[in-house]
Design a protein around this motif. Structure first.
Motif, PDB file in Angstrom:
ATOM      1  N   HIS A   1       0.814  -1.215   0.000  1.00  9.26           N
ATOM      2  CA  HIS A   1       0.000   0.000   0.000  1.00  9.26           C
ATOM      3  C   HIS A   1       0.846   1.263   0.000  1.00  9.26           C
ATOM      4  CE1 HIS A   1       0.699   0.736   4.350  1.00  9.26           C
ATOM      5  NE2 HIS A   1       0.794  -0.587   4.397  1.00  9.26           N
ATOM      6  N   ARG A   2       2.167   1.163   0.218  1.00  6.04           N
ATOM      7  CA  ARG A   2       3.004   2.368   0.120  1.00  6.04           C
ATOM      8  C   ARG A   2       3.133   2.831  -1.333  1.00  6.04           C
ATOM      9  NH1 ARG A   2       6.004  -1.915   1.432  1.00  6.04           N
ATOM     10  NH2 ARG A   2       7.844  -2.540   0.249  1.00  6.04           N
ATOM     11  N   PHE A   3       2.816   1.956  -2.289  1.00  6.86           N
ATOM     12  CA  PHE A   3       2.711   2.375  -3.681  1.00  6.86           C
ATOM     13  C   PHE A   3       1.319   2.969  -3.907  1.00  6.86           C
ATOM     14  CE2 PHE A   3       5.997  -0.845  -3.788  1.00  6.86           C
ATOM     15  CZ  PHE A   3       6.921  -0.335  -4.683  1.00  6.86           C
ATOM     16  N   THR A   4       1.170   3.732  -4.982  1.00  7.17           N
ATOM     17  CA  THR A   4      -0.131   4.294  -5.310  1.00  7.17           C
ATOM     18  C   THR A   4      -1.055   3.240  -5.908  1.00  7.17           C
ATOM     19  OG1 THR A   4       0.933   6.415  -5.779  1.00  7.17           O
ATOM     20  CG2 THR A   4      -1.325   6.108  -6.594  1.00  7.17           C
ATOM     21  N   CYS A   5      -0.486   2.351  -6.721  1.00 10.41           N
ATOM     22  CA  CYS A   5      -1.313   1.375  -7.408  1.00 10.41           C
ATOM     23  C   CYS A   5      -0.512   0.125  -7.771  1.00 10.41           C
ATOM     24  CB  CYS A   5      -1.935   1.985  -8.665  1.00 10.41           C
ATOM     25  SG  CYS A   5      -0.707   2.701  -9.791  1.00 10.41           S
ATOM     26  N   ILE A   6      -1.255  -0.920  -8.066  1.00 14.10           N
ATOM     27  CA  ILE A   6      -0.711  -2.149  -8.628  1.00 14.10           C
ATOM     28  C   ILE A   6      -1.081  -2.123 -10.102  1.00 14.10           C
ATOM     29  CG2 ILE A   6      -0.743  -4.663  -8.546  1.00 14.10           C
ATOM     30  CD1 ILE A   6       0.389  -3.324  -6.043  1.00 14.10           C
ATOM     31  N   SER A   7      -0.118  -2.303 -10.986  1.00 16.06           N
ATOM     32  CA  SER A   7      -0.361  -2.140 -12.423  1.00 16.06           C
ATOM     33  C   SER A   7       0.128  -3.332 -13.209  1.00 16.06           C
ATOM     34  CB  SER A   7       0.329  -0.869 -12.942  1.00 16.06           C
ATOM     35  OG  SER A   7      -0.098   0.267 -12.252  1.00 16.06           O
TER      36      SER A   7
END
Length: 205
Positions: A138-144
């Motif tokens: 969740h420290r990233f903005t998104c999973i892509s």
């Protein structure tokens, strides 16, 4: 109680209580996972070819099993249900294809390079791996993820509840994204260690 997660609003209703043991477990690939992952990939590839679905050569999931071909910054995670391997997913801090997407300042993404699941699984292991990634990282903005196959992109978007975008300048590739959200209760369904990304640099979405 349904086992499939539909969307964020239904998440709390679907996840079991803390008193129940988690049916799934995720961990980084280990030496004793290599043979099960290779076998899973063979079965999945055969299943896809039997149905006329596209199969990409040189899958990142398999390259992660060999130190000589592993790419720095690519990590492989495996999903077990008891002793049964149900899925494997390769992640990276960079996309598999060189694409440029409009993004907001400060956005960061963890990329799904490849995902393999058991074709005979009674549940949707790919969805649970995607939801775990979106919570654990969740420290990233998104999973892509990005793919050139429109039919595959639409199937994954629907099954994994991901946003599907296509570059307006061309018909492909297709971008799949899911916003991250820390969901502590997800550990009641997917037990896992605290994940660590091996490379500190974070490219934008």
């Amino acid at each position: 109680m349904p086992r499939a997660i539909i969307d964020d609003e239904l998440l709390d209703a679907v996840l079991p209580s803390r008193r129940r043991p988690a049916p799934y477990a995720v961990h980084p690939v280990r030496q004793d996972d290599h043979e099960p992952v290779a076998d899973l990939d063979q079965r999945r590839t055969a299943w896809m070819r039997d149905r006329g679905l596209p199969v990409d050569p040189g899958r990142p999931v398999l390259s992660c099993l060999s130190e000589s071909t592993a790419v720095r910054g690519v990590q492989l995670w495996v999903l077990y249900e008891g002793t049964l391997l149900q899925g494997a997913v390769a992640t990276s801090l960079a996309p598999a294809l060189d694409v440029q997407w409009r993004q907001q300042d400060g956005e960061t993404s963890l990329w799904i390079l490849d995902m393999v699941t058991d074709p005979s699984a009674h549940d949707a292991p790919g969805r649970w791996m995607t939801w775990w990634l979106a919570s654990a990282f969740h420290r990233f903005t998104c999973i892509s993820a990005v793919t050139c196959h429109e039919s595959l992109a639409r199937k994954v978007a629907g099954l994994h509840v991901m946003e599907l975008r296509t570059d307006a300048r061309q018909t492909s590739p297709h971008l799949l994204r899911r916003r991250t959200r820390h969901v502590p209760r997800l550990r009641n369904f997917v037990a896992c260690p605290d994940p660590v990304v091996t490379v500190p640099a974070h490219p934008r979405c």
